[in-house]
Each structure stands twice: as structure tokens, then as C-alpha cells.
Design a protein around this motif. Sequence first.
Motif, PDB file in Angstrom:
ATOM      1  N   ILE A   1       0.847  -1.201   0.000  1.00  0.00           N
ATOM      2  CA  ILE A   1       0.000   0.000   0.000  1.00  0.00           C
ATOM      3  C   ILE A   1       0.878   1.246   0.000  1.00  0.00           C
ATOM      4  N   GLU A   2       1.913   1.218   0.817  1.00  0.00           N
ATOM      5  CA  GLU A   2       2.838   2.358   0.888  1.00  0.00           C
ATOM      6  C   GLU A   2       3.483   2.612  -0.478  1.00  0.00           C
ATOM      7  N   LYS A   3       3.877   1.533  -1.164  1.00  0.00           N
ATOM      8  CA  LYS A   3       4.504   1.667  -2.484  1.00  0.00           C
ATOM      9  C   LYS A   3       3.520   2.212  -3.510  1.00  0.00           C
ATOM     10  N   ALA A   4       2.293   1.686  -3.501  1.00  0.00           N
ATOM     11  CA  ALA A   4       1.291   2.128  -4.476  1.00  0.00           C
ATOM     12  C   ALA A   4       0.916   3.590  -4.252  1.00  0.00           C
ATOM     13  N   CYS A   5       0.781   3.983  -2.987  1.00  0.00           N
ATOM     14  CA  CYS A   5       0.431   5.382  -2.680  1.00  0.00           C
ATOM     15  C   CYS A   5       1.553   6.328  -3.088  1.00  0.00           C
ATOM     16  N   ALA A   6       2.793   5.900  -2.856  1.00  0.00           N
ATOM     17  CA  ALA A   6       3.926   6.741  -3.231  1.00  0.00           C
ATOM     18  C   ALA A   6       4.020   6.904  -4.743  1.00  0.00           C
TER      19      ALA A   6
END
Length: 353
Positions: free
Chosen positions: A195-200
Amino acid sequence: MPPRKTNKPDGAQRLKNDLKNHTIGSLYLIGGEESYLKQHYLKELEKAVVDETFRDFNYEVFEGASLSANQLTTAIDSYPAMAERRMVVVKDLDVFKPTAALKEDLPNILSDLPDYVCLVFYYDTIDLKPDKRTKLYASINKIGCIADFSQLERHDLIPWVKRHVRDAGKHIDNDTCDYLLFICGTSMTNLSLEIEKACAHSVTDSVKRSDIDAVCTKVLDAVTFDLTDAITAQRFDRALGLVNDLIAQKNEPIVLLSAIARHIQRLYAAKLAMQSHVSDKELMELLGSKSSYYARKMRDSAVQLETKWLRRTLLLCGESDVAMKSAGSDRQKVLELMLLEMAANFGQKKGIR
């Protein structure tokens, strides 16, 4: 009229209630396959029990494999220093199958815990498997709490994913959540990173499939879809590349074979279900999945495949499994030959039903 039975909350819910109501007990067993939740609630217990100012005096952690009865008794009997309570955490000790150093003394230790201690047996690398036939289980269940944190179902994960995306200042819709769960699996520990990667990666206020495809790592079940699609598209080089990538990621060939066989079994089940005109809900139950996206994906893949090819491929998987388990076999080569034969069989599928 007999008294009405009341449903006692399960251990995980009881732990949550204890934290919410500030009624922390003296004994907890925390385990389960969802590491994220285990770690979260262990930390919540620490916050509730341990005064950070005097943490060094009132918080002890032991490894179960090397723990002696004397060490555990001393830790439990030590009175809290300048605080109301102290916490003792024992990692990876199977309470129901304790080490020889604890086997005789553990039942007596657990039956006489002082109110000022919070003793936690934390199952990290071993499984929590309570033996309900034993007196020890009855005793622990009476005075303590056995909290088993399984992986959450879709209906619980979707709101959790949305909260994490929202905390990152983004938005994600239900369909994209389903896609994320399909691509990345249902482990919350893994999902939090993805999720952190996709949001970034997202340059808008929403996380889209393109963001997930660009930066998220696919779980094995998702890769098997790509593998089958590559074979049925007559792209053997693509299929071989996917297998090589998976092996480079330390996946054993026999594990990959098992995943492929399981995937083909589900495709075959979906194919037969479609021929019987079952509903999407029934298909989800048949596949053992609560994800409507997964069921649709399986149905859309199955509709392009012929029943006879699926049967042949299942037999081929069985033959390859036997070959892999033969002494001296080159397991990667067996897997590659199986994929090649799958592709060759598919190329001969026309007119076969």
C-alpha cells in the motif's frame, strides 16, 4: 425455562475487549498466521501494562527454547519497581508441549500468577495449537486468554486497506482494493508495505490499478495466472521467464509445481461449474474464496480453456510431481518440460471438447 446460552467471545476478541476496557489480565497466549495483528496487539499490551519511565525494570523477554523454570519463576515473582505492574514475554515456547526444563513446573507456575504480572506467551515462528484435551488447556482458558489471529477475510480487509490509503492522503475504490488483494495477497504485513509503495507511486488523489501494476510485488497465486495466460497465448518464452524469476526469488520448483497444479484444479472446477450454470456466489464457495474479483478472474480464464486440455494438464502435473520426487531428478528441468508440454498440448486443442 433453561437459561439462555451466551456466546463467549473468542480469544482475539477478548484481548481486544481487555484493552478497550482497561481490564488487562495476568496471562495471554498470542499466536496465529497474521503477524501484523500479533505484533500490533503485543505492542498494545506493552503500552497498557508497562510504564515507559521504568521499562527496564518491569519488562522482560525470554526465548522459550532456552528458558528454565527458575528463570520464569524469578521473572514472575519479581515485584514491579516503581510501577503497578510488570510484563514478561516468552517467545516461541509451546505451552502445551513445553521443554523438559519446564514440563513439570509450568502448570504450577501458571496456576499461581500474581495480579501484578502480565505473562505473555508469544508464538512467532511456531504455531499456536492448543490441546483442548488437557487439564492445562482448561486451566489456561479459565484464568487466561488464548488469542489466535488468523488472516482477515475480504470484508474486514477492505476497510483496513482504505484506512491505510486514506492515512497516506489517497483514495481507493472497492474494485481496486479487490485487485490489490488479488495481486498482493491477504497478509497484512505484506499489504502495508505494498500500500505504501502504491500510494507513493500515485500522482493523483487515488490509487489505481496502474499504480499497483507498476510497483507492487505479485504473490505466487497471482503469478500462476500470468503463467497460464502465457502458455495459452503460446508465449513459452514468457512462461519460462516467469518461472526463472520465481526460482531466482528462492521458490523451490516443487512449490511452483504445487501452485500450478492447484491453479489448474481451480480452473477445471470453474470450467465444470460454468457448464452447470452456477452463480458467481456458488463459484466463490466452490473455489474457497470470498473475493468476487478472484472468482470473476477464474471464470474469465476458464472460459478460454477447453475441458480436455485442463484434464490433460492435471494428469501432466501428477506425472511431473512423481518425476520431481524421483532420486537424482533435475527439478527445474522437470518443471520446464512440463510447461513446454502444456503449451504443446494447448496448440493441438482445436476441435477438442
